[in-house]
Scaffold this motif. Structure first.
Motif, short mmCIF file in Angstrom:
data_model
loop_
_atom_site.label_atom_id
_atom_site.label_comp_id
_atom_site.label_asym_id
_atom_site.label_seq_id
_atom_site.Cartn_x
_atom_site.Cartn_y
_atom_site.Cartn_z
N LYS A 95 5.43 -11.10 -2.69
CA LYS A 95 5.93 -10.44 -1.48
C LYS A 95 7.15 -9.56 -1.77
O LYS A 95 7.41 -8.60 -1.05
N VAL A 96 7.89 -9.90 -2.80
CA VAL A 96 9.13 -9.19 -3.13
C VAL A 96 8.86 -7.94 -3.95
O VAL A 96 9.63 -6.98 -3.88
N MET A 97 7.78 -7.92 -4.69
CA MET A 97 7.49 -6.82 -5.61
C MET A 97 6.54 -5.81 -4.98
O MET A 97 5.76 -6.16 -4.09
N PRO A 98 6.55 -4.59 -5.50
CA PRO A 98 5.51 -3.65 -5.08
C PRO A 98 4.15 -4.15 -5.58
O PRO A 98 4.08 -4.87 -6.59
N PRO A 99 3.08 -3.79 -4.90
CA PRO A 99 1.76 -4.26 -5.34
C PRO A 99 1.40 -3.73 -6.72
O PRO A 99 1.82 -2.64 -7.11
N GLN A 100 0.62 -4.51 -7.42
CA GLN A 100 0.15 -4.10 -8.74
C GLN A 100 -1.01 -3.13 -8.55
O GLN A 100 -1.97 -3.44 -7.85
N THR A 101 -0.93 -1.97 -9.19
CA THR A 101 -1.97 -0.96 -9.04
C THR A 101 -2.63 -0.59 -10.37
O THR A 101 -3.58 0.17 -10.39
#
Length: 171
Positions: A95-101
């Motif tokens: 929730k704290v990190m940007p999504p993995q793309t």
């Protein structure tokens, strides 16, 4: 208690399943123990290099790995709640990190790189336990825990890089 017994000098060791067994040191059960032990040692290193806030959780995981070993040998207190705790931690970090793309290569800051090492060793331990199931009764919670633990270690690596403001190395 002496650290040495000399009983294994000829390549066998005693394990405890439903009864004590003498097996070769390259038996599937001993290989599983060894891989889990290596994972536990690598987690100890991760706890040493990661921020202090992660140490209690990592030490809890180390204790759970001992329980995984007990499950392989005789009995365990490892449970679905332990798997759920890993999932909750994965969700909290995510929730704290940007999504993995993109695909992420192992590396980044020292703690993240060590978390990736732990993940790779965890996957090996999981494969050893899956092989072990062909010969011994292994509670379902053990491979499930190892599977979720590798997910946690991957997420933790990403989080440690995020926290250190180090970009993940992507493919």
């Amino acid at each position: 208690m002496k650290i040495y017994t000399r009983t294994g000098d000829k390549g066998t060791t005693q394990v405890y399943a439903d009864k004590p067994l003498r097996v070769d040191k390259d038996d599937a059960v001993v290989n599983s123990y060894g891989d889990i032990d290596e994972l536990n040692s690598q987690l100890g290193l991760l706890a040493a290099v990661a921020a202090a806030e992660f140490r209690p959780h990592l030490h809890s995981i180390q204790r759970n790995l001992f329980q995984a070993g007990f499950a392989i040998s005789a009995n365990t207190s490892l449970s679905e709640a332990d798997i759920k705790a890993l999932e909750d931690e994965i969700d909290a970090l995510s929730k704290v990190m940007p999504p993995q793309t993109q695909f992420v290569l192992p590396g980044g800051c020292t703690a993240a790189a060590q978390s990736h090492v732990c993940r790779a060793v965890c996957r090996r331990a999981e494969r050893a336990v899956i092989s072990l199931r062909r010969h011994y009764d292994v509670p379902e919670v053990v491979p499930a825990y190892l599977n979720r633990l590798s997910d946690y270690l991957f997420t933790l690596a990403r989080y440690l890089n995020f926290q250190a403001k180090v970009n993940d190395v992507t493919v």
